[in-house]
Design a protein around this motif. Structure first.
Motif, PDB file in Angstrom:
ATOM      1  N   VAL B 166     -16.093  -3.599  -9.103  1.00 14.95           N
ATOM      2  CA  VAL B 166     -15.126  -2.524  -8.620  1.00 14.95           C
ATOM      3  C   VAL B 166     -14.012  -2.309  -9.287  1.00 14.95           C
ATOM      4  N   PRO B 167     -13.689  -1.074  -9.797  1.00 12.86           N
ATOM      5  CA  PRO B 167     -12.301  -0.861 -10.340  1.00 12.86           C
ATOM      6  C   PRO B 167     -11.035  -1.296  -9.541  1.00 12.86           C
ATOM      7  N   PHE B 168     -10.197  -1.781 -10.256  1.00 13.83           N
ATOM      8  CA  PHE B 168      -8.723  -2.363  -9.536  1.00 13.83           C
ATOM      9  C   PHE B 168      -8.255  -1.062  -8.990  1.00 13.83           C
ATOM     10  N   HIS B 169      -7.761  -1.283  -7.762  1.00 14.67           N
ATOM     11  CA  HIS B 169      -6.959  -0.139  -7.163  1.00 14.67           C
ATOM     12  C   HIS B 169      -5.645  -0.607  -6.400  1.00 14.67           C
ATOM     13  N   PRO B 170      -4.579   0.238  -6.908  1.00 13.58           N
ATOM     14  CA  PRO B 170      -3.389  -0.278  -6.422  1.00 13.58           C
ATOM     15  C   PRO B 170      -3.225  -0.200  -4.728  1.00 13.58           C
ATOM     16  N   TRP B 171      -2.463  -0.851  -4.354  1.00 10.05           N
ATOM     17  CA  TRP B 171      -2.288  -0.816  -2.729  1.00 10.05           C
ATOM     18  C   TRP B 171      -1.713   0.745  -2.523  1.00 10.05           C
ATOM     19  N   LEU B 172      -2.612   1.213  -1.648  1.00 10.41           N
ATOM     20  CA  LEU B 172      -2.112   2.643  -1.133  1.00 10.41           C
ATOM     21  C   LEU B 172      -1.073   2.617  -0.234  1.00 10.41           C
ATOM     22  N   ALA B 173      -0.146   3.551  -0.260  1.00 18.38           N
ATOM     23  CA  ALA B 173       0.804   3.475   0.617  1.00 18.38           C
ATOM     24  C   ALA B 173       0.578   4.703   1.729  1.00 18.38           C
ATOM     25  N   LEU B 174      -0.124   4.200   2.928  1.00 17.22           N
ATOM     26  CA  LEU B 174      -0.386   5.003   4.085  1.00 17.22           C
ATOM     27  C   LEU B 174       0.674   5.058   5.024  1.00 17.22           C
ATOM     28  N   GLU B 175       0.763   6.417   5.496  1.00 19.73           N
ATOM     29  CA  GLU B 175       2.138   6.249   6.263  1.00 19.73           C
ATOM     30  C   GLU B 175       1.412   7.086   7.625  1.00 19.73           C
ATOM     31  N   GLU B 176       2.196   6.626   8.500  1.00 21.09           N
ATOM     32  CA  GLU B 176       1.744   7.257  10.009  1.00 21.09           C
ATOM     33  C   GLU B 176       2.427   8.610  10.042  1.00 21.09           C
ATOM     34  N   GLU B 177       1.242   9.492  10.587  1.00 21.20           N
ATOM     35  CA  GLU B 177       1.918  10.884  10.852  1.00 21.20           C
ATOM     36  C   GLU B 177       2.587  10.713  11.956  1.00 21.20           C
ATOM     37  N   ALA B 178       4.092  11.284  11.895  1.00 19.42           N
ATOM     38  CA  ALA B 178       4.651  11.325  13.335  1.00 19.42           C
ATOM     39  C   ALA B 178       4.762  12.781  13.857  1.00 19.42           C
ATOM     40  N   SER B 179       4.385  12.728  15.257  1.00 17.43           N
ATOM     41  CA  SER B 179       4.444  13.942  15.813  1.00 17.43           C
ATOM     42  C   SER B 179       5.770  14.371  16.321  1.00 17.43           C
ATOM     43  N   GLU B 180       6.125  15.710  16.348  1.00 19.02           N
ATOM     44  CA  GLU B 180       7.435  15.924  16.862  1.00 19.02           C
ATOM     45  C   GLU B 180       7.455  16.285  18.369  1.00 19.02           C
TER      46      GLU B 180
END
Lengths: 81, 548
Positions: B166-180
Motif C-alpha cells: 500500500v502507498p505511504f500516507h501522511p497522517w490525516l488531520a481530521l478535525e471535529e465539526e463544532a456545532s454552533e
C-alpha cells in the motif's frame, strides 16, 4: 402521516442499505423510492409513512456518515395517490 | 509496506499500545505484522472476550479500545460487544479479517457478510475494497469512534488487501465539526430556570463522554440543584455533593424517583430518557418542563419533548445553566426525602446480605479502584450501594444489558490501568457466560479480583417470575453450577467461599488485600430481591418495596 424526503447520500450500495435499515428500524414504512447517481452521490427521493413525527427519522438519517443532506419536501397528495 | 503493516503502524502512531483479539485464517497477515511490533496484543479465549476487553479498556480510560477477529464466526462473535458499545456510546475500533476480495460473495469458507451484519450495531463500518483506500479508512474510523458522540466502528479488511503493498500516507488531520450553540435556546433555558421552584438535574453518561465532570460539579455547587443519575452516569456527580440523590429509574432510590416526579423543571444533561429510567413515559416527570443538553440532536425530543434544547459539547453548554440558585424550601424537602429513604444495612438474618457486602467493599476499596459489573441483581445492588468518583471506575453494561460483560471488561480495564485495583462483581449466571477468560487472567498474571454473588438462581429473572409470573420459576435454577473456588483454582486463582453474615467483613478485607487475582464466592440468600422496583407500566413514584 406521509412524508417525502430528498436525501443526498454517497454513491455506495452500503450507504443505501444503511439508511433503509434506519427507515425500517425507526418505524417508518417505505412507500416509494427512486434514486439517481450524480457526482459520486445518489440523489434519493423517498416517501414514507408513520404515526411518528418525521423528525424522529430525519434526525437519525442526518447522523449517518454517508448521508450528506436530508430535506423534507412539502407533501403532494396527488403524486403519491 | 503491506496493508497489515500499515494497520499496525497507524495504530501505534495513534497512540494505541494494547489491542485484544483472537487470530484465524483471514486475519493471519495482520497477526504476522503484530509479531514483534510495538503494539501489544492480548489473546482472549473468545472473540466476545476481546470485544468486551476493548470496551473495558475504553470505558476505564476514555481512550480508543481496539479488538481484532477473523472472518466468519470470529466476526460474529464480536457483534454482541459492538452492540453493547453502540448502546453505551463507547469508542471501539473493531478490525475483522475477511476472505480475499475475489472470494467475497462465493460463500467461501468462513465468509460472512460482516459489513451487512455491522449496520445495526456500529456508529459506522467499512469494508475496504481497494488497498489504496486503507490508510484513509483506518484514520477516519479511529476519528469517528472517538469524536462527537463516541461509538464502535468496524473495518473489515479482505486478506488480499492485508497482503497488498500500500502507498505511504501522511497522517490525516481530521478535525471535529463544532456545532454552533443556538443562543435563543439558551435564553429559553435561562427563563425556565428563573421561574423554576423545584428543579432537578438528570445526569447521563454524556457528561463523562464529554469529560465535563468539572463543569457539572461547578454548575451543581453554584446552583445547589438536586441531582439524579443514570446507571452510566454514576460517579459524575461526586458522592459528597449534598444534594446528590443517586440513581433514578426502575431500581433507583425512592428520593431520586420522587424528586423527579415532583420537579417542575428537569434539566437533562447528556441522557436519553431510556425506558429503564422513565418507567411509564407519559407519567414521567409529568409536571416538568424539560431543558435538554446533548451533543446528539437526535436524542432531543426522541422520547420526551424539550421546552429548550442546547445542542453541543457539554463542556461548553453546561456553564450556561449556572445562572440561578435553587429554592431553599425545595432543597430542604429533597434533603428530608434523602434522609427518609436512605439505604439500610441492618439486615436481621444470618445469611450474607449482598447490599451490606457491597457497601463494605465500597468503603474499603481505594477510590481509584474500578468495579466491572455483569448484569442482573448484583448489577443493581452495585449501582445502589457502591460510591464512585468517576464513571471511569464503574463499568456496567447499561443500554444493552449484556451478561458476560464483567470479566472481560475487567481484563481490559486492568490492562489499561495496571496500577489500579480492578474488581469484577458478577452473579452465578453472568460469570459463566465468559468464564473462559479466567485463562486470560492467568496467561497475563493480571491481579483482577472476582466477587460472585451466588444465589443459585438467575436472580433478576427469578425475581420477575416471583412478582409478575405467579412464581412459575422457568429455567432460572442454577443450583448445579460448579464450585467456583475450585474452578478458579484450576486457573491458579486463589479464593474462598462464604455463607454467613459474620464472615463478610474479613472476606472483603481478604479480597481487597490480595495482591494477585482472587475470587470471593459469596453465597447469598436465594430469595433476596432488588428493592425498590418500579413495576412494568407504572410511574416511577409507584415503586414496590420489600415491605409493601
Amino acid at each position: 402521516m406521509k412524508h417525502q424526503l430528498n436525501i443526498a447520500v454517497k454513491q455506495q450500495s452500503v450507504a443505501i442499505e444503511r439508511f433503509l435499515r434506519v427507515v425500517r428500524h425507526r418505524g417508518f414504512q417505505l412507500l416509494d423510492l427512486a434514486l439517481e447517481g450524480q457526482d459520486e452521490l445518489f440523489q434519493v427521493k423517498m416517501t414514507v409513512d408513520s404515526d411518528k413525527p418525521i423528525y424522529l427519522l430525519t434526525s437519525q438519517l442526518s447522523k449517518l456518515v454517508e448521508v450528506k443532506q436530508v430535506e423534507l419536501q412539502p407533501m403532494q397528495q396527488q403524486a403519491i395517490g | 509496506m503491506t496493508g497489515a503493516e500499515l494497520l499496525i503502524d497507524l495504530l501505534a502512531k495513534h497512540g494505541v499500545k494494547e489491542v485484544f483479539g483472537y487470530p484465524g485464517g483471514a486475519i493471519m497477515p495482520i497477526y504476522d505484522a503484530l509479531y514483534g511490533a510495538p503494539v501489544k496484543h492480548y489473546l482472549t479465549r473468545h472473540e466476545q472476550g476481546a470485544g468486551f476487553a476493548a470496551v473495558g479498556y475504553a470505558r476505564s480510560t476514555g481512550k480508543l479500545g481496539v479488538c481484532f477477529a477473523t472472518s466468519g464466526p470470529g466476526a460474529t462473535n464480536l457483534i454482541t460487544s459492538l452492540a453493547d458499545a453502540m448502546m453505551d456510546s463507547v469508542p471501539v475500533l473493531a478490525i475483522t479479517g475477511q476472505v480475499p476480495t475475489a472470494a467475497i460473495g462465493s460463500d467461501a469458507f468462513q465468509e460472512v457478510d460482516v459489513l451487512g451484519m455491522s449496520l445495526s450495531c456500529t456508529k459506522h463500518s467499512y469494508m475496504v475494497e481497494r488497498a489504496e483506500d486503507l490508510a484513509e479508512v483506518l484514520q477516519e474510523a479511529m476519528h469517528l469512534a472517538l469524536s462527537g458522540r463516541p461509538g464502535p466502528v468496524l473495518v473489515d479488511i479482505p486478506k488480499d488487501i492485508q497482503l497488498a503493498q500500500v502507498p505511504f500516507h501522511p497522517w490525516l488531520a481530521l478535525e471535529e465539526e463544532a456545532s454552533e450553540l443556538d443562543m435563543n435556546e439558551v435564553v429559553k433555558a435561562e427563563q425556565l430556570l428563573a421561574q423554576a421552584k423545584k428543579p432537578v438535574a438528570y445526569v447521563g453518561g454524556g457528561v463523562h463522554n464529554a469529560n465535563a465532570q468539572a463543569e457539572l460539579m461547578q454548575f451543581l455547587n453554584k446552583t445547589h440543584m438536586p441531582a439524579v443519575s443514570t446507571l452510566k452516569a454514576l460517579g459524575s456527580v461526586l458522592p459528597d455533593y449534598e444534594y446528590d440523590l443517586g440513581m433514578l429509574g426502575m431500581h433507583g432510590g425512592q428520593a431520586a424517583n420522587i424528586a423527579v416526579q415532583e420537579c417542575d423543571v428537569l434539566v437533562c444533561i447528556g441522557a436519553r430518557f431510556d425506558d429503564r429510567v422513565t418507567g411509564n413515559l407519559a407519567k414521567f416527570a409529568s409536571k416538568a418542563k424539560v431543558i435538554h443538553l446533548d451533543i446528539d440532536p437526535a436524542e432531543v425530543g426522541k422520547r420526551k419533548p424539550a421546552a429548550a434544547s442546547m445542542i453541543g459539547d457539554l463542556k461548553a453548554t453546561i456553564p450556561h445553566l449556572a445562572c440561578f440558585v435553587t429554592d431553599a424550601q425545595w432543597l430542604a424537602h429533597t434533603l428530608e426525602m434523602k434522609k427518609t429513604h436512605a439505604w439500610r444495612y441492618d439486615y436481621p438474618g444470618e445469611k450474607v446480605f449482598a447490599p451490606y457486602l457491597l457497601n463494605e467493599l465500597s468503603k474499603r476499596m481505594p477510590n481509584t479502584g474500578v468495579v466491572c459489573c455483569d448484569v442482573g441483581q448484583h448489577q443493581m445492588w452495585v449501582a445502589q450501594h457502591m460510591k464512585f468518583t468517576s464513571p471511569h471506575n464503574h463499568l456496567s453494561s447499561g443500554g444493552a444489558g449484556t451478561m458476560g460483560f464483567g470479566l472481560p471488561a475487567a481484563i481490559g480495564a486492568q490492562i489499561a490501568r495496571p496500577d489500579d485495583m480492578v474488581i469484577t462483581v458478577s452473579g452465578d449466571g453472568s460469570i459463566m457466560m465468559n468464564i473462559q477468560e479466567l485463562a486470560t487472567i492467568r496467561r497475563n498474571n493480571l491481579p483482577v479480583k472476582i466477587l460472585i454473588l451466588d444465589n443459585q438462581r438467575l436472580g433478576m429473572v427469578r425475581q420477575w417470575q416471583q412478582l409478575f409470573f405467579e412464581g412459575r420459576y422457568s429455567e432460572t435454577n442454577l443450583s448445579d453450577n460448579p464450585d467456583f473456588v475450585q474452578l478458579a483454582a484450576v486457573f491458579g486463582i486463589p479464593g474462598q467461599t462464604i455463607t454467613h453474615a459474620s464472615e463478610v467483613d474479613a472476606a472483603v478485607d481478604a479480597l481487597v488485600a490480595s495482591e494477585g487475582p482472587y475470587i470471593l464466592h459469596a453465597c447469598i440468600d436465594d430469595k433476596e430481591n432488588v428493592w425498590p422496583l418500579v413495576p412494568p407500566g407504572a410511574a416511577n413514584d409507584e415503586m414496590m418495596t420489600e415491605n409493601a
